[in-house]
Scaffold this motif. Structure first.
Motif, PDB file in Angstrom:
ATOM      1  N   ASP A  22       0.866  -1.175   0.000  1.00 33.73           N
ATOM      2  CA  ASP A  22       0.000   0.000   0.000  1.00 33.73           C
ATOM      3  C   ASP A  22       0.902   1.223   0.000  1.00 33.73           C
ATOM      4  O   ASP A  22       1.548   1.534   0.992  1.00 33.73           O
ATOM      5  CB  ASP A  22      -0.882  -0.026   1.249  1.00 33.73           C
ATOM      6  CG  ASP A  22      -1.903   1.110   1.293  1.00 33.73           C
ATOM      7  OD1 ASP A  22      -1.527   2.265   1.007  1.00 33.73           O
ATOM      8  OD2 ASP A  22      -3.064   0.848   1.633  1.00 33.73           O
ATOM      9  N   ARG A  33      -0.370   6.541   6.705  1.00 34.93           N
ATOM     10  CA  ARG A  33      -0.523   5.335   7.528  1.00 34.93           C
ATOM     11  C   ARG A  33      -1.911   5.266   8.173  1.00 34.93           C
ATOM     12  O   ARG A  33      -2.490   4.186   8.295  1.00 34.93           O
ATOM     13  CB  ARG A  33       0.559   5.282   8.604  1.00 34.93           C
ATOM     14  CG  ARG A  33       0.557   3.982   9.392  1.00 34.93           C
ATOM     15  CD  ARG A  33       1.680   3.948  10.411  1.00 34.93           C
ATOM     16  NE  ARG A  33       2.980   4.004   9.767  1.00 34.93           N
ATOM     17  CZ  ARG A  33       3.625   2.931   9.309  1.00 34.93           C
ATOM     18  NH1 ARG A  33       3.067   1.735   9.425  1.00 34.93           N
ATOM     19  NH2 ARG A  33       4.811   3.058   8.748  1.00 34.93           N
ATOM     20  N   TYR A  36      -4.279   3.852   5.787  1.00 34.56           N
ATOM     21  CA  TYR A  36      -4.001   2.412   5.656  1.00 34.56           C
ATOM     22  C   TYR A  36      -4.633   1.637   6.810  1.00 34.56           C
ATOM     23  O   TYR A  36      -5.288   0.604   6.600  1.00 34.56           O
ATOM     24  CB  TYR A  36      -2.487   2.194   5.623  1.00 34.56           C
ATOM     25  CG  TYR A  36      -2.065   0.768   5.902  1.00 34.56           C
ATOM     26  CD1 TYR A  36      -2.125  -0.204   4.908  1.00 34.56           C
ATOM     27  CD2 TYR A  36      -1.607   0.390   7.167  1.00 34.56           C
ATOM     28  CE1 TYR A  36      -1.750  -1.512   5.167  1.00 34.56           C
ATOM     29  CE2 TYR A  36      -1.235  -0.910   7.435  1.00 34.56           C
ATOM     30  CZ  TYR A  36      -1.301  -1.868   6.438  1.00 34.56           C
ATOM     31  OH  TYR A  36      -0.932  -3.163   6.702  1.00 34.56           O
ATOM     32  N   HIS A  40      -7.508  -1.312   4.067  1.00 37.56           N
ATOM     33  CA  HIS A  40      -6.580  -1.608   2.975  1.00 37.56           C
ATOM     34  C   HIS A  40      -6.922  -2.970   2.380  1.00 37.56           C
ATOM     35  O   HIS A  40      -7.747  -3.719   2.933  1.00 37.56           O
ATOM     36  CB  HIS A  40      -5.121  -1.593   3.458  1.00 37.56           C
ATOM     37  CG  HIS A  40      -4.864  -2.499   4.631  1.00 37.56           C
ATOM     38  ND1 HIS A  40      -4.842  -2.049   5.923  1.00 37.56           N
ATOM     39  CD2 HIS A  40      -4.633  -3.828   4.705  1.00 37.56           C
ATOM     40  CE1 HIS A  40      -4.599  -3.047   6.750  1.00 37.56           C
ATOM     41  NE2 HIS A  40      -4.485  -4.144   6.038  1.00 37.56           N
ATOM     42  N   TYR A  46       1.934  -1.432   4.704  1.00 41.02           N
ATOM     43  CA  TYR A  46       2.078  -0.004   4.393  1.00 41.02           C
ATOM     44  C   TYR A  46       3.518   0.325   4.048  1.00 41.02           C
ATOM     45  O   TYR A  46       4.466  -0.098   4.731  1.00 41.02           O
ATOM     46  CB  TYR A  46       1.629   0.842   5.576  1.00 41.02           C
ATOM     47  CG  TYR A  46       1.784   2.327   5.328  1.00 41.02           C
ATOM     48  CD1 TYR A  46       0.952   2.983   4.424  1.00 41.02           C
ATOM     49  CD2 TYR A  46       2.770   3.056   5.974  1.00 41.02           C
ATOM     50  CE1 TYR A  46       1.094   4.339   4.173  1.00 41.02           C
ATOM     51  CE2 TYR A  46       2.917   4.425   5.737  1.00 41.02           C
ATOM     52  CZ  TYR A  46       2.080   5.058   4.839  1.00 41.02           C
ATOM     53  OH  TYR A  46       2.228   6.401   4.585  1.00 41.02           O
ATOM     54  N   SER A 133      -3.021  -3.407  11.021  1.00 40.95           N
ATOM     55  CA  SER A 133      -1.730  -3.532  10.347  1.00 40.95           C
ATOM     56  C   SER A 133      -1.404  -4.985  10.051  1.00 40.95           C
ATOM     57  O   SER A 133      -1.530  -5.850  10.926  1.00 40.95           O
ATOM     58  CB  SER A 133      -0.624  -2.927  11.228  1.00 40.95           C
ATOM     59  OG  SER A 133       0.625  -3.000  10.591  1.00 40.95           O
TER      60      SER A 133
END
Length: 273
Positions: A22, A33, A36, A40, A46, A133
């Protein structure tokens, strides 16, 4: 081999092993971020364009100096990339930031492509959205020299004598009528203007290949023509290189671009058409 992947092709790759990057970024908001983390493509990691696909530098090196091979390799390993992996990069800006990752990893020897239409295409197709994440075990990819096809400022100055040097910024910046980022307006003498946004349809996907080739031919870029590209700071020029590669034409990049040229005393400046 195509440098782009469609939604269907990405879905097929995701059924096996693929690393998705990404690379959402913009001049006004370089750190994306937070976007993201809010959502995502599943499994995407990221990528910070400013710190991982560029490095700090002096003004006369440009605003986004070319990172070292070691820097890119370390970042790629942190994204979980191993030798032989297929990598797909995407963004929400027509592929322009993602092309920076494509260029560096491609020079390094990675099988890397860009998602045609990017994040918007993913959402429009009803693709799943992941939050938080994604993290992977550190990879062990070994990269070749990422600077292999990058021009120095002196090489860029001489390039129009033997090939076509494309200035891919907006026409008004090329002509020197406005300059929002750099100290001097204008362009490198001998460069011709072909904005990289010319290659995009309204939905952010690439235009038909025949149309792309006609646009390049109109400014003198044909099969076998030496061609190089520059922009403001070396980001969007990578997108033109991506489009050229998709059209079967290999290009070089002047990564320092106008930000380096305009910050280097003594360099000639051209304005107008």
């Amino acid at each position: 081999m195509s440098q782009m992947v469609s939604m269907a092709e990405l879905a097929e790759l995701m059924s096996s092993d693929v690393r998705i990057l990404d690379v959402r970024w913009s001049l006004g908001q370089p750190d994306r971020r937070a976007d993201y983390l809010e959502g995502h493509i599943p499994g995407a990691v990221y990528v910070d364009l400013e710190s991982e696909l560029s490095r700090p530098g002096r003004p006369d090196e440009g605003r986004h100096p070319l990172p070292s091979t070691e820097q890119v390799q370390d970042a790629a390993r942190s994204w979980g990339i191993n030798d032989g992996d297929v990598v797909v990069a995407y963004d929400d800006a027509g592929g322009l930031p993602a092309a920076r990752a494509w260029w560096l990893l491609r020079q390094g020897g990675v099988d890397v492509r860009v998602l045609d239409g990017g994040w918007a295409a993913w959402l429009a197709a009803g693709g799943d959205v992941e939050t938080g994440s994604a993290e992977y075990t550190r990879g062990s990819v070994t990269l070749q020299d990422v600077a292999g096809r990058s021009l120095t400022i002196d090489e860029a100055a001489q390039f129009p004598a033997s090939g076509v040097l494309l200035d891919v910024r907006t026409p008004e910046r090329y002509r020197g009528e406005v300059e929002p980022m750099d100290p001097i307006a204008g362009h490198i003498p001998g460069a011709v203007n072909l904005p990289t946004t010319t290659h995009l349809a309204e939905d952010g996907t690439l235009r038909d290949l025949d149309e792309l080739r006609r646009n390049f031919a109109a400014v003198g870029v044909l099969d076998g023509t030496p061609v190089a590209a520059y922009c403001g700071s070396g980001i969007t020029a990578a997108h033109t290189a991506l489009v050229l590669a998709e059209a079967g034409i290999d290009a070089k990049l002047f990564h320092g671009s106008w930000s380096q040229w305009s910050n280097t005393p003594g360099r000639p400046i051209a304005t107008g058409e």
